[in-house]
Design a protein around this motif. Structure first.
Motif, mmCIF file in Angstrom:
data_model
loop_
_atom_site.group_PDB
_atom_site.id
_atom_site.type_symbol
_atom_site.label_atom_id
_atom_site.label_comp_id
_atom_site.label_asym_id
_atom_site.label_seq_id
_atom_site.Cartn_x
_atom_site.Cartn_y
_atom_site.Cartn_z
ATOM 1 N N LEU A 1 0.343 27.787 34.840
ATOM 2 C CA LEU A 1 0.793 27.163 36.087
ATOM 3 C C LEU A 1 -0.041 27.593 37.297
ATOM 4 O O LEU A 1 -0.053 26.906 38.315
ATOM 5 N N SER A 2 -0.741 28.710 37.185
ATOM 6 C CA SER A 2 -1.588 29.146 38.293
ATOM 7 C C SER A 2 -2.978 28.499 38.250
ATOM 8 O O SER A 2 -3.751 28.626 39.197
ATOM 9 N N HIS B 1 9.534 24.687 28.864
ATOM 10 C CA HIS B 1 8.250 25.142 29.384
ATOM 11 C C HIS B 1 7.219 24.012 29.340
ATOM 12 O O HIS B 1 6.450 23.833 30.288
ATOM 13 N N GLU C 1 7.985 21.638 32.104
ATOM 14 C CA GLU C 1 7.559 22.182 33.397
ATOM 15 C C GLU C 1 6.045 22.019 33.594
ATOM 16 O O GLU C 1 5.591 21.642 34.673
ATOM 17 N N LEU C 2 5.278 22.296 32.542
ATOM 18 C CA LEU C 2 3.822 22.117 32.638
ATOM 19 C C LEU C 2 3.455 20.666 32.920
ATOM 20 O O LEU C 2 2.648 20.377 33.795
ATOM 21 N N ALA D 1 4.286 19.510 36.509
ATOM 22 C CA ALA D 1 3.633 20.195 37.630
ATOM 23 C C ALA D 1 2.595 19.277 38.267
ATOM 24 O O ALA D 1 1.537 19.018 37.691
ATOM 25 N N GLU D 2 2.890 18.786 39.461
ATOM 26 C CA GLU D 2 2.017 17.828 40.132
ATOM 27 C C GLU D 2 0.688 18.440 40.561
ATOM 28 O O GLU D 2 -0.322 17.738 40.640
ATOM 29 N N SER D 3 0.663 19.728 40.820
ATOM 30 C CA SER D 3 -0.573 20.370 41.278
ATOM 31 C C SER D 3 -1.505 20.717 40.116
ATOM 32 O O SER D 3 -2.619 21.174 40.329
ATOM 33 N N LEU D 4 -1.067 20.489 38.899
ATOM 34 C CA LEU D 4 -1.821 20.866 37.705
ATOM 35 C C LEU D 4 -2.419 19.625 37.044
ATOM 36 O O LEU D 4 -1.696 18.727 36.625
#
Length: 121
Positions: free
Chosen positions: A48-49, A93, A96-97, A100-103
Motif C-alpha cells: 500500500l505504500s 486485504h 483493499e489493494l 486503493a485509488e492511489s495505487l
C-alpha cells in the motif's frame, strides 16, 4: 524469502523438465513468501505504500483456484501462498489493494485468466 516455490507441486513438476524455448530471465529482486497473518499484514503495509504494483496469479493445472498470487513493487516481490492462507484472511486485504485509488495496478491478461480464478476464493 528462504524457501522458493519448489515446494509447490506444480512448480516442482514444471522444473523437472528443461525449458526448450531459450534462456530464462532471472532477476536479483528480494522476494518474500507470505503464508501467515502477520506476514500478510506486513506485506500489505509495503504494497500500500508503493505507487505501483504488478500482479500475477499462478495455479496448479487442472484446478479452478489460485495457488499463489505474486505482487511486486519496484523494490521487492511478495508471493502470497494461497494454499496456506485462509480465503477469509486474504479477501479483505485483496479488496483493499484493488480499491486503493492511489495505487496503480499492472497485470498481463489479468481480467481474462487470473481474475476469474481469484473470484473462486
Amino acid at each position: 524469502g528462504t524457501k522458493g516455490p519448489m515446494h509447490w507441486p506444480a512448480w516442482a513438476k514444471l522444473m523437472e523438465t528443461p525449458l526448450e524455448k531459450g534462456p530464462v530471465l532471472t532477476l536479483s529482486v528480494p522476494w518474500k513468501v507470505v503464508k501467515s497473518k502477520d506476514e500478510l499484514e506486513t506485506s500489505m503495509k509495503v504494497l500500500l505504500s508503493a505507487s505501483t504494483i504488478a500482479m500475477d496469479a499462478e495455479w496448479v493445472p487442472e484446478t479452478k483456484g489460485v495457488a499463489i498470487l505474486q505482487l511486486a513493487t519496484w523494490e521487492e516481490v511478495h508471493i502470497w501462498d494461497l494454499q496456506e492462507l485462509e480465503p477469509q484472511l486474504v479477501l479483505p486485504h485483496l479488496d483493499e489493494l484493488l480499491a486503493a485509488e492511489s495505487l496503480r495496478k499492472l497485470g498481463f491478461c489479468f481480467s481474462s485468466s487470473d481474475w476469474p480464478r481469484l473470484s473462486s476464493l
